[in-house]
Design an enzyme around this catalytic site. Structure first.
Site, PDB file in Angstrom:
ATOM      1  CB  CYS A 112      -0.932  -0.156   0.863  1.00  0.00           C
ATOM      2  SG  CYS A 112      -2.079  -1.223   1.595  1.00  0.00           S
ATOM      3  CG  HIS A 249      -3.249   2.607   2.133  1.00  0.00           C
ATOM      4  ND1 HIS A 249      -4.033   2.109   1.033  1.00  0.00           N
ATOM      5  CD2 HIS A 249      -3.239   1.173   2.915  1.00  0.00           C
ATOM      6  CE1 HIS A 249      -4.426   1.534   0.710  1.00  0.00           C
ATOM      7  NE2 HIS A 249      -4.024   0.486   1.949  1.00  0.00           N
ATOM      8  CG  ASN A 279      -6.532  -1.640   1.054  1.00  0.00           C
ATOM      9  OD1 ASN A 279      -5.908  -1.025   0.023  1.00  0.00           O
ATOM     10  ND2 ASN A 279      -6.179  -1.699   2.286  1.00  0.00           N
TER      11      ASN A 279
HETATM   12  N1  ACO Z   1     -17.623  -9.639   9.746  1.00  0.00           N
HETATM   13  C1  ACO Z   1     -18.144 -10.297  11.519  1.00  0.00           C
HETATM   14  N2  ACO Z   1     -17.345 -10.251  11.927  1.00  0.00           N
HETATM   15  C2  ACO Z   1     -15.647 -10.579  11.064  1.00  0.00           C
HETATM   16  C3  ACO Z   1     -15.085 -10.257  10.283  1.00  0.00           C
HETATM   17  C4  ACO Z   1     -16.580 -10.137   9.270  1.00  0.00           C
HETATM   18  N3  ACO Z   1     -15.943  -9.716   8.208  1.00  0.00           N
HETATM   19  N4  ACO Z   1     -13.540 -10.692  10.772  1.00  0.00           N
HETATM   20  C5  ACO Z   1     -13.523 -10.902  11.878  1.00  0.00           C
HETATM   21  N5  ACO Z   1     -14.626 -11.160  12.029  1.00  0.00           N
HETATM   22  C6  ACO Z   1     -14.642 -11.085  14.183  1.00  0.00           C
HETATM   23  C7  ACO Z   1     -13.119 -11.823  14.231  1.00  0.00           C
HETATM   24  O1  ACO Z   1     -13.583 -13.050  13.621  1.00  0.00           O
HETATM   25  C8  ACO Z   1     -13.011 -11.609  15.790  1.00  0.00           C
HETATM   26  O2  ACO Z   1     -14.124 -12.510  16.500  1.00  0.00           O
HETATM   27  P1  ACO Z   1     -13.713 -12.740  18.322  1.00  0.00           P
HETATM   28  O3  ACO Z   1     -14.253 -11.468  18.407  1.00  0.00           O
HETATM   29  O4  ACO Z   1     -14.924 -13.755  18.294  1.00  0.00           O
HETATM   30  O5  ACO Z   1     -12.528 -13.624  17.516  1.00  0.00           O
HETATM   31  C9  ACO Z   1     -13.862 -10.151  15.356  1.00  0.00           C
HETATM   32  O6  ACO Z   1     -14.890  -9.541  14.161  1.00  0.00           O
HETATM   33  C10 ACO Z   1     -13.350  -8.273  16.408  1.00  0.00           C
HETATM   34  O7  ACO Z   1     -11.553  -8.815  15.356  1.00  0.00           O
HETATM   35  P2  ACO Z   1     -10.900  -8.340  15.594  1.00  0.00           P
HETATM   36  O8  ACO Z   1      -9.718  -8.464  13.958  1.00  0.00           O
HETATM   37  O9  ACO Z   1     -10.968  -7.347  17.003  1.00  0.00           O
HETATM   38  O10 ACO Z   1     -11.441  -6.146  14.640  1.00  0.00           O
HETATM   39  P3  ACO Z   1     -10.653  -5.325  14.088  1.00  0.00           P
HETATM   40  O11 ACO Z   1     -11.915  -3.780  15.208  1.00  0.00           O
HETATM   41  O12 ACO Z   1      -9.123  -4.681  14.597  1.00  0.00           O
HETATM   42  O13 ACO Z   1     -10.857  -4.458  12.942  1.00  0.00           O
HETATM   43  C11 ACO Z   1     -10.342  -5.057  10.633  1.00  0.00           C
HETATM   44  C12 ACO Z   1     -10.483  -5.824  11.623  1.00  0.00           C
HETATM   45  C13 ACO Z   1     -10.878  -4.162   9.708  1.00  0.00           C
HETATM   46  C14 ACO Z   1      -9.496  -5.553  10.171  1.00  0.00           C
HETATM   47  C15 ACO Z   1      -9.484  -4.327  10.992  1.00  0.00           C
HETATM   48  O14 ACO Z   1      -7.844  -4.532  12.216  1.00  0.00           O
HETATM   49  C16 ACO Z   1      -7.876  -3.330   9.997  1.00  0.00           C
HETATM   50  O15 ACO Z   1      -8.756  -2.798   8.975  1.00  0.00           O
HETATM   51  N6  ACO Z   1      -6.942  -3.670  10.238  1.00  0.00           N
HETATM   52  C17 ACO Z   1      -6.098  -3.225   9.274  1.00  0.00           C
HETATM   53  C18 ACO Z   1      -6.277  -3.661   8.275  1.00  0.00           C
HETATM   54  C19 ACO Z   1      -5.052  -3.573   6.844  1.00  0.00           C
HETATM   55  O16 ACO Z   1      -4.682  -2.101   6.738  1.00  0.00           O
HETATM   56  N7  ACO Z   1      -4.539  -4.482   5.452  1.00  0.00           N
HETATM   57  C20 ACO Z   1      -4.177  -4.340   4.921  1.00  0.00           C
HETATM   58  C21 ACO Z   1      -2.655  -3.467   4.753  1.00  0.00           C
HETATM   59  S1  ACO Z   1      -2.949  -3.459   2.890  1.00  0.00           S
HETATM   60  C22 ACO Z   1      -1.917  -4.112   2.317  1.00  0.00           C
HETATM   61  O17 ACO Z   1      -0.630  -3.437   2.521  1.00  0.00           O
HETATM   62  C23 ACO Z   1      -2.273  -4.809   1.369  1.00  0.00           C
END
Ligand code: ACO
Length: 322
Positions: A112, A249, A279
């Site tokens: 990214c 980003h 994203n």
């Molecule tokens: N729908 C429903 N529930 C979900 C989903 C979904 N799509 N995805 C995860 N959950 C659940 C998880 O299983 C977890 O359940 P649990 O508590 O029973 O284990 C719960 O939701 C919460 O998970 P968290 O990981 O704590 O959620 P968080 O608030 O951190 O949000 C997210 C997750 C959206 C992924 C966030 O952490 C994020 O945006 N992180 C950055 C991601 C990113 O930018 N990645 C890419 C860089 S891109 C690149 O370089 C290609």
């Protein structure tokens, strides 16, 4: 002083839109979860076009907009983690399709942060005085490396591309940059190619899909992005009040909210379109710039900061006077 100016920006996203409700029919998720945790409402997914095709469409738009002839282009850089082939590079495919017969071409892999990294590289070629016209693209078909049974990732990633035509510019243009990598943390990886050949059978199986520790990336981004923006301001002797827009980003609107809070900046200074595109990795910043330009939001003389972060880990920011 001769800097690097952005002559034009353009973007292309596939037509097919996938809503959160449509995703909730293939994995255990909901529109409410995706919207409240990420800000994403829709995304555009390719129905077959590959990364090179996005860049070719964008390149044609850039040449048409600027009146620059294909033969005048000296260099083509494509930032992508989803090239059509490992080799030839996507940039070589673009070079041929656009007819940029005098350009050399290569791809950059920095996830990214890829567009910011690539602008930085292009800037050095232009400042050398040897190269005058450079096409830089950020383009991804992340849908082809997404595991469509994994709700942790498939609700986030999407397809699209954007690009810029760069040329020398007196005074304005790219003013300052701040680039980093930290390769000791692989909390986000994709398409792990293990060694498997006639003398070696793989001990661990490769993984064709993006896997991610979302929380780790979230914490990393909200820590490094404010520091990087502050670093840019310090390097250029400017304050936030001098900056018209920050274009981050587009990974998650909550990350952007926290960055704004940490910088004590009004959220209206940030351009946010993650709701429409999800994203798109290296493509998200040039798509945003193209959209902003199309809406007439970017006027000559405006100072903006672009800031990317992602897998690697990589991150980087850049101050541009439009
Ligand atoms: N729908 C429903 N529930 C979900 C989903 C979904 N799509 N995805 C995860 N959950 C659940 C998880 O299983 C977890 O359940 P649990 O508590 O029973 O284990 C719960 O939701 C919460 O998970 P968290 O990981 O704590 O959620 P968080 O608030 O951190 O949000 C997210 C997750 C959206 C992924 C966030 O952490 C994020 O945006 N992180 C950055 C991601 C990113 O930018 N990645 C890419 C860089 S891109 C690149 O370089 C290609």
């Amino acid at each position: 002083m001769i800097n690097t100016g952005i002559k034009a920006v353009a973007s292309y996203v596939p037509e097919r839109v996938v809503t959160n409700d449509e995703l909730s029919r293939i994995v255990d998720t909901s529109d409410e979860w995706i919207t409240s945790r990420t800000g994403i409402r829709r995304r555009h997914l390719s129905t077959g076009e590959n990364t090179s095709q996005f860049c070719i469409n964008i390149g044609n738009k850039l040449l048409e907009k600027t009146g620059v002839k294909a033969e005048e282009i000296d260099l083509i850089i494509v930032a992508t983690i989803t090239p059509d082939y490992a080799t030839p590079s996507t940039s070589c495919q673009v070079q041929k399709a656009l007819g940029c017969v005098n350009a050399f071409a290569f791809d950059v892999s920095a996830a990214c942060s890829g567009f910011v990294y690539s602008l930085s590289i292009a800037d050095k070629f232009i400042r050398s005085g040897l190269y005058k016209k450079v096409l830089v693209f950020g383009a991804e078909t992340l849908s082809k490396i997404t595991d469509w049974t994994d709700r942790n990732t498939c609700v986030l990633f999407a397809d699209g591309g954007g690009g810029a035509l760069l040329e020398p510019r007196e005074g304005a243009g790219i003013i300052a940059e701040d680039l980093h990598a930290r390769g000791d943390d692989i909390s986000l990886t994709g398409r792990h190619h293990v060694v498997e050949n006639m003398v070696c059978r793989d001990a661990e199986k490769g993984n064709p899909y993006l896997i991610m520790d979302g929380r780790a990336i979230f914490n990393f981004a909200t820590r490094v992005v404010p520091d990087s923006v502050n670093e840019i301001l310090e390097k250029s002797g400017l304050g936030l009040e001098d900056i018209r827009y920050i274009v981050p980003h587009q990974a998650n609107s909550r990350i952007i909210d926290i960055v704004a809070r940490k910088l004590k900046a009004d959220i209206s200074k940030f351009y946010i379109n993650v709701d429409e595109y999800g994203n798109t990795s290296a493509a998200s910043i040039p798509i945003a710039l193209s959209e902003m330009s199309g809406k007439g939001m970017l006027e000559r003389g405006d100072k903006i900061i672009i800031t990317g972060f992602g897998a690697g880990l990589t991150w980087g920011s850049m101050l541009i006077e439009w």
